[in-house]
Design a protein around this motif. Structure first.
Motif, PDB file in Angstrom:
ATOM      1  N   ALA A   8       7.182  -7.233  -4.519  1.00 52.19           N
ATOM      2  CA  ALA A   8       5.751  -7.488  -4.622  1.00 52.19           C
ATOM      3  C   ALA A   8       5.041  -6.609  -3.600  1.00 52.19           C
ATOM      4  CB  ALA A   8       5.452  -8.951  -4.340  1.00 52.19           C
ATOM      5  N   ALA A   9       3.784  -6.243  -3.899  1.00 52.53           N
ATOM      6  CA  ALA A   9       3.017  -5.424  -2.965  1.00 52.53           C
ATOM      7  C   ALA A   9       1.523  -5.670  -3.174  1.00 52.53           C
ATOM      8  CB  ALA A   9       3.329  -3.948  -3.164  1.00 52.53           C
ATOM      9  N   ALA A  10       0.748  -5.448  -2.104  1.00 49.54           N
ATOM     10  CA  ALA A  10      -0.703  -5.593  -2.182  1.00 49.54           C
ATOM     11  C   ALA A  10      -1.354  -4.724  -1.110  1.00 49.54           C
ATOM     12  CB  ALA A  10      -1.113  -7.048  -1.983  1.00 49.54           C
ATOM     13  N   TYR A  34      -1.091  -1.774   3.586  1.00 49.68           N
ATOM     14  CA  TYR A  34      -0.482  -2.454   2.448  1.00 49.68           C
ATOM     15  C   TYR A  34       0.671  -3.325   2.907  1.00 49.68           C
ATOM     16  CZ  TYR A  34       2.875   1.485   2.379  1.00 49.68           C
ATOM     17  OH  TYR A  34       3.807   2.426   2.712  1.00 49.68           O
ATOM     18  N   PHE A  35       0.996  -4.298   2.078  1.00 48.18           N
ATOM     19  CA  PHE A  35       2.002  -5.304   2.383  1.00 48.18           C
ATOM     20  C   PHE A  35       3.062  -5.262   1.283  1.00 48.18           C
ATOM     21  CE2 PHE A  35      -1.998  -6.457   4.146  1.00 48.18           C
ATOM     22  CZ  PHE A  35      -1.694  -6.914   5.419  1.00 48.18           C
ATOM     23  N   VAL A  36       4.321  -5.302   1.694  1.00 45.23           N
ATOM     24  CA  VAL A  36       5.431  -5.231   0.750  1.00 45.23           C
ATOM     25  C   VAL A  36       6.307  -6.456   0.929  1.00 45.23           C
ATOM     26  CG1 VAL A  36       7.467  -3.918   0.059  1.00 45.23           C
ATOM     27  CG2 VAL A  36       5.399  -2.707   0.778  1.00 45.23           C
ATOM     28  N   GLY A  37       6.578  -7.159  -0.174  1.00 45.22           N
ATOM     29  CA  GLY A  37       7.482  -8.301  -0.158  1.00 45.22           C
ATOM     30  C   GLY A  37       8.878  -7.848  -0.539  1.00 45.22           C
ATOM     31  N   THR A  38       9.840  -8.151   0.315  1.00 42.18           N
ATOM     32  CA  THR A  38      11.231  -7.760   0.064  1.00 42.18           C
ATOM     33  C   THR A  38      12.065  -9.025  -0.120  1.00 42.18           C
ATOM     34  OG1 THR A  38      11.657  -7.630   2.439  1.00 42.18           O
ATOM     35  CG2 THR A  38      10.972  -5.601   1.346  1.00 42.18           C
ATOM     36  N   THR A  60       6.327  -7.168   4.940  1.00 40.20           N
ATOM     37  CA  THR A  60       6.129  -6.155   5.962  1.00 40.20           C
ATOM     38  C   THR A  60       4.827  -5.424   5.672  1.00 40.20           C
ATOM     39  OG1 THR A  60       8.523  -5.861   6.110  1.00 40.20           O
ATOM     40  CG2 THR A  60       7.175  -4.146   7.091  1.00 40.20           C
ATOM     41  N   SER A  61       4.050  -5.128   6.720  1.00 39.50           N
ATOM     42  CA  SER A  61       2.816  -4.368   6.530  1.00 39.50           C
ATOM     43  C   SER A  61       3.031  -2.932   6.987  1.00 39.50           C
ATOM     44  CB  SER A  61       1.651  -4.997   7.291  1.00 39.50           C
ATOM     45  OG  SER A  61       1.840  -4.865   8.676  1.00 39.50           O
ATOM     46  N   PHE A  62       2.321  -2.024   6.320  1.00 36.31           N
ATOM     47  CA  PHE A  62       2.419  -0.599   6.608  1.00 36.31           C
ATOM     48  C   PHE A  62       1.025   0.000   6.688  1.00 36.31           C
ATOM     49  CE2 PHE A  62       6.352  -1.683   4.513  1.00 36.31           C
ATOM     50  CZ  PHE A  62       7.308  -0.979   5.214  1.00 36.31           C
ATOM     51  N   ILE A 121       8.270 -13.089  -4.128  1.00 37.12           N
ATOM     52  CA  ILE A 121       7.947 -12.713  -5.504  1.00 37.12           C
ATOM     53  C   ILE A 121       6.474 -12.385  -5.710  1.00 37.12           C
ATOM     54  CG2 ILE A 121       9.909 -13.920  -6.526  1.00 37.12           C
ATOM     55  CD1 ILE A 121       7.979 -16.233  -7.205  1.00 37.12           C
ATOM     56  N   ALA A 122       5.625 -12.666  -4.716  1.00 31.97           N
ATOM     57  CA  ALA A 122       4.197 -12.351  -4.835  1.00 31.97           C
ATOM     58  C   ALA A 122       3.585 -12.169  -3.454  1.00 31.97           C
ATOM     59  CB  ALA A 122       3.469 -13.454  -5.583  1.00 31.97           C
TER      60      ALA A 122
END
Length: 90
Positions: free
Chosen positions: A10-12, A20-24, A29-31, A50-51
């Protein structure tokens, strides 16, 4: 530069597009969108993320996992503000 390969489920992006934020597997994690560098590690979930969603003002990040848990965090500090457990379905 050393790269770490992440499997994103998931990402936003923030509304301003700067972060942006990535769900692993079990965390968010934010980047920095410009440099692609990791800024912070957020919520640790008991299941696969998952979201991920960012509030319209960019101040909050919500994430949910396969176990039904939802966490709301401050975007700037990664502090968990609320944890909701047991959500099933929509």
């Amino acid at each position: 530069m050393r790269w770490k390969l992440l499997t994103a489920f998931a990402a936003a992006f923030t509304p301003d597009g700067k972060q942006y934020f990535v769900g692993t597997d079990s965390s968010v994690t934010s980047f920095d969108a410009e440099t692609k560098r990791e800024r912070a590690r957020y919520a640790t979930h008991p299941g696969r993320v998952i979201a991920v969603a960012v509030s319209p003002n960019g101040k909050l990040v919500a994430s949910s996992c396969s176990s039904g848990e939802v966490q709301i965090c401050e975007a700037d500090t990664a502090k968990v503000l609320h944890t909701l457990k047991g959500h099933r379905g929509a």
